[in-house]
Write a protein that holds these residues in place. Sequence first.
Motif, PDB file in Angstrom:
ATOM      1  N   GLY A 223       0.791  -1.228   0.000  1.00 44.18           N
ATOM      2  CA  GLY A 223       0.000   0.000   0.000  1.00 44.18           C
ATOM      3  C   GLY A 223       0.816   1.266   0.000  1.00 44.18           C
ATOM      4  N   SER A 224       2.116   1.180  -0.336  1.00 42.70           N
ATOM      5  CA  SER A 224       2.989   2.350  -0.237  1.00 42.70           C
ATOM      6  C   SER A 224       2.542   3.489  -1.152  1.00 42.70           C
ATOM      7  CB  SER A 224       4.438   1.960  -0.553  1.00 42.70           C
ATOM      8  OG  SER A 224       4.540   1.387  -1.837  1.00 42.70           O
ATOM      9  N   ALA A 225       2.076   3.151  -2.369  1.00 46.25           N
ATOM     10  CA  ALA A 225       1.625   4.202  -3.286  1.00 46.25           C
ATOM     11  C   ALA A 225       0.412   4.923  -2.713  1.00 46.25           C
ATOM     12  CB  ALA A 225       1.305   3.605  -4.649  1.00 46.25           C
ATOM     13  N   LEU A 226      -0.514   4.155  -2.146  1.00 44.93           N
ATOM     14  CA  LEU A 226      -1.699   4.761  -1.551  1.00 44.93           C
ATOM     15  C   LEU A 226      -1.356   5.559  -0.300  1.00 44.93           C
ATOM     16  CD1 LEU A 226      -4.453   1.995  -1.901  1.00 44.93           C
ATOM     17  CD2 LEU A 226      -4.388   4.222  -3.016  1.00 44.93           C
ATOM     18  N   VAL A 227      -0.322   5.132   0.419  1.00 46.80           N
ATOM     19  CA  VAL A 227       0.104   5.882   1.606  1.00 46.80           C
ATOM     20  C   VAL A 227       0.505   7.299   1.195  1.00 46.80           C
ATOM     21  CG1 VAL A 227       1.902   6.098   3.363  1.00 46.80           C
ATOM     22  CG2 VAL A 227       0.812   3.886   2.974  1.00 46.80           C
ATOM     23  N   GLU A 228       1.293   7.404   0.131  1.00 48.12           N
ATOM     24  CA  GLU A 228       1.726   8.718  -0.351  1.00 48.12           C
ATOM     25  C   GLU A 228       0.545   9.534  -0.862  1.00 48.12           C
ATOM     26  OE1 GLU A 228       4.795   8.251  -3.214  1.00 48.12           O
ATOM     27  OE2 GLU A 228       6.137   7.128  -1.871  1.00 48.12           O
ATOM     28  N   GLU A 229      -0.340   8.885  -1.619  1.00 44.83           N
ATOM     29  CA  GLU A 229      -1.504   9.586  -2.149  1.00 44.83           C
ATOM     30  C   GLU A 229      -2.416  10.058  -1.022  1.00 44.83           C
ATOM     31  OE1 GLU A 229      -3.546   7.283  -5.080  1.00 44.83           O
ATOM     32  OE2 GLU A 229      -1.673   6.689  -6.075  1.00 44.83           O
ATOM     33  N   ALA A 230      -2.575   9.220   0.006  1.00 43.62           N
ATOM     34  CA  ALA A 230      -3.432   9.571   1.139  1.00 43.62           C
ATOM     35  C   ALA A 230      -2.871  10.770   1.904  1.00 43.62           C
ATOM     36  CB  ALA A 230      -3.582   8.374   2.070  1.00 43.62           C
ATOM     37  N   ALA A 231      -1.548  10.779   2.085  1.00 41.48           N
ATOM     38  CA  ALA A 231      -0.915  11.900   2.782  1.00 41.48           C
ATOM     39  C   ALA A 231      -1.097  13.201   2.003  1.00 41.48           C
ATOM     40  CB  ALA A 231       0.572  11.604   2.992  1.00 41.48           C
ATOM     41  N   GLU A 232      -0.946  13.123   0.682  1.00 47.09           N
ATOM     42  CA  GLU A 232      -1.123  14.303  -0.157  1.00 47.09           C
ATOM     43  C   GLU A 232      -2.577  14.759  -0.152  1.00 47.09           C
ATOM     44  OE1 GLU A 232      -0.662  17.512  -2.440  1.00 47.09           O
ATOM     45  OE2 GLU A 232       0.942  16.311  -1.512  1.00 47.09           O
ATOM     46  N   TRP A 233      -3.492  13.799  -0.197  1.00 48.22           N
ATOM     47  CA  TRP A 233      -4.930  14.111  -0.145  1.00 48.22           C
ATOM     48  C   TRP A 233      -5.286  14.847   1.143  1.00 48.22           C
ATOM     49  CZ3 TRP A 233      -8.615  12.132   3.336  1.00 48.22           C
ATOM     50  CH2 TRP A 233      -9.954  12.326   2.999  1.00 48.22           C
ATOM     51  N   GLU A 234      -4.806  14.325   2.274  1.00 49.45           N
ATOM     52  CA  GLU A 234      -5.105  14.945   3.564  1.00 49.45           C
ATOM     53  C   GLU A 234      -4.457  16.334   3.659  1.00 49.45           C
ATOM     54  OE1 GLU A 234      -4.503  13.830   8.277  1.00 49.45           O
ATOM     55  OE2 GLU A 234      -4.942  12.230   6.830  1.00 49.45           O
ATOM     56  N   ARG A 235      -3.227  16.432   3.151  1.00 49.29           N
ATOM     57  CA  ARG A 235      -2.516  17.714   3.184  1.00 49.29           C
ATOM     58  C   ARG A 235      -3.244  18.771   2.345  1.00 49.29           C
ATOM     59  NH1 ARG A 235       2.066  15.694   2.939  1.00 49.29           N
ATOM     60  NH2 ARG A 235       2.218  15.501   0.672  1.00 49.29           N
ATOM     61  N   SER A 236      -3.772  18.373   1.202  1.00 55.81           N
ATOM     62  CA  SER A 236      -4.460  19.333   0.324  1.00 55.81           C
ATOM     63  C   SER A 236      -5.732  19.862   0.984  1.00 55.81           C
ATOM     64  CB  SER A 236      -4.793  18.677  -1.016  1.00 55.81           C
ATOM     65  OG  SER A 236      -5.765  17.644  -0.866  1.00 55.81           O
ATOM     66  N   ILE A 237      -6.432  19.001   1.740  1.00 60.04           N
ATOM     67  CA  ILE A 237      -7.643  19.452   2.427  1.00 60.04           C
ATOM     68  C   ILE A 237      -7.271  20.384   3.580  1.00 60.04           C
ATOM     69  CG2 ILE A 237      -9.712  18.713   3.670  1.00 60.04           C
ATOM     70  CD1 ILE A 237      -9.388  16.011   2.180  1.00 60.04           C
ATOM     71  N   ASP A 238      -6.179  20.077   4.265  1.00 63.21           N
ATOM     72  CA  ASP A 238      -5.697  20.964   5.336  1.00 63.21           C
ATOM     73  C   ASP A 238      -5.420  22.362   4.791  1.00 63.21           C
ATOM     74  OD1 ASP A 238      -5.854  18.953   7.209  1.00 63.21           O
ATOM     75  OD2 ASP A 238      -3.732  18.397   7.058  1.00 63.21           O
ATOM     76  N   GLU A 239      -4.799  22.407   3.614  1.00 63.27           N
ATOM     77  CA  GLU A 239      -4.448  23.705   3.004  1.00 63.27           C
ATOM     78  C   GLU A 239      -5.701  24.501   2.659  1.00 63.27           C
ATOM     79  OE1 GLU A 239      -2.000  22.693  -0.295  1.00 63.27           O
ATOM     80  OE2 GLU A 239      -0.218  22.255   0.935  1.00 63.27           O
ATOM     81  N   VAL A 240      -6.711  23.825   2.148  1.00 67.82           N
ATOM     82  CA  VAL A 240      -7.963  24.510   1.815  1.00 67.82           C
ATOM     83  C   VAL A 240      -8.621  25.042   3.079  1.00 67.82           C
ATOM     84  CG1 VAL A 240     -10.301  24.193   0.917  1.00 67.82           C
ATOM     85  CG2 VAL A 240      -8.363  23.188  -0.295  1.00 67.82           C
ATOM     86  N   SER A 241      -8.646  24.231   4.134  1.00 71.87           N
ATOM     87  CA  SER A 241      -9.314  24.645   5.368  1.00 71.87           C
ATOM     88  C   SER A 241      -8.579  25.801   6.050  1.00 71.87           C
ATOM     89  CB  SER A 241      -9.431  23.458   6.331  1.00 71.87           C
ATOM     90  OG  SER A 241      -8.160  23.014   6.752  1.00 71.87           O
ATOM     91  N   GLU A 242      -7.272  25.916   5.832  1.00 68.37           N
ATOM     92  CA  GLU A 242      -6.518  27.018   6.427  1.00 68.37           C
ATOM     93  C   GLU A 242      -6.979  28.377   5.917  1.00 68.37           C
ATOM     94  OE1 GLU A 242      -2.441  26.213   5.681  1.00 68.37           O
ATOM     95  OE2 GLU A 242      -2.307  24.552   7.127  1.00 68.37           O
ATOM     96  N   SER A 243      -7.516  28.407   4.709  1.00 71.59           N
ATOM     97  CA  SER A 243      -7.976  29.673   4.132  1.00 71.59           C
ATOM     98  C   SER A 243      -9.491  29.803   4.181  1.00 71.59           C
ATOM     99  CB  SER A 243      -7.504  29.791   2.677  1.00 71.59           C
ATOM    100  OG  SER A 243      -7.974  28.716   1.902  1.00 71.59           O
ATOM    101  N   ASP A 244     -10.142  28.890   4.872  1.00 72.64           N
ATOM    102  CA  ASP A 244     -11.603  28.912   4.981  1.00 72.64           C
ATOM    103  C   ASP A 244     -11.971  28.698   6.445  1.00 72.64           C
ATOM    104  OD1 ASP A 244     -14.358  28.320   5.004  1.00 72.64           O
ATOM    105  OD2 ASP A 244     -14.287  27.446   3.004  1.00 72.64           O
TER     106      ASP A 244
END
Length: 291
Positions: A223-244
């Motif tokens: 699941g290493s590929a999904l681990v990286e994708e999941a981390a990026e997915w969560e990080r992108s939502i964090d970034e959106v919420s920081e400005s909202d």
Amino acid sequence: MGIKGVHLLTGRILIVAFEGWNDATEAATGALKALSEQISGQILEAVDPEDYYDFQFSRPIAEYDDDGQRFLNWPTTELLQASSEKAKAQPRLQEIFLLLGTEPSRRWISFAAEVMEMVQDREIDHVIMLGAMLADVPHSRPVPFFKSSQNKAFQESNNLESSSYEGPVGILAVLAQAFEADNIPVMSLWASVPHYVHNTSNPKAALGFLNQLEALTGIQFEGSALVEEAAEWERSIDEVSESDEELAAYIEQLETSRDALDSEQASGDSLARELEKYLKSRPDSPEAGKA
């Protein structure tokens, strides 16, 4: 190792996921696609798209192959198994089958009968159905999963809940009923995914499914590929919420509620209620709009 209360499943196992009504943010099909790629899934059988799909609803996709040749990828449902090379390296994979496709648009009874013939030919012992629903859960916490079965013996031996849901169903329920009628025990495994992130695929939930399947089957999945994708997915939502600020406050509220439930060791009943609430809230549910 198995999931708490659930024995390790042995014998020939079919794992099922369908794009569409049963799969919010493509979490379930995302897991099976990743799994199929890992095991170099070979197509054993496939349904005829002309028989079951409305192409104005599920359109064919134009793609290019490795040689640069253009082709049409039609919506269908395929039964897959690991390649001989992968099965040789990991013999248990010989007993794992994947049923992956798009929810059919018509002739569900005939569709289920055709799938049953595929399953009977492979002498399947257990079926695991994967589904995902939109729910009031935060993206920053572990993905909640709810396991159930309508098979009484399977419930008792694995400490599983039964579903008390009444209302519209997807193709998973139709197939599950067909399997159970043929005395093949079925486990439904549902993930709850954040409703405020519904326009994109959810690799974190897909990874959660792989972890659940590892625990249920005892097979190690990569699941290493999904681990990286999941981390990026969560990080992108964090970034959106920081400005909202409004979104950030809402997520914080969900986190507080989730943490409180976890600290109380919330039972499967609460997740079952989430599933029923979600299904009843759908526009095509007879319960929709009721106060």
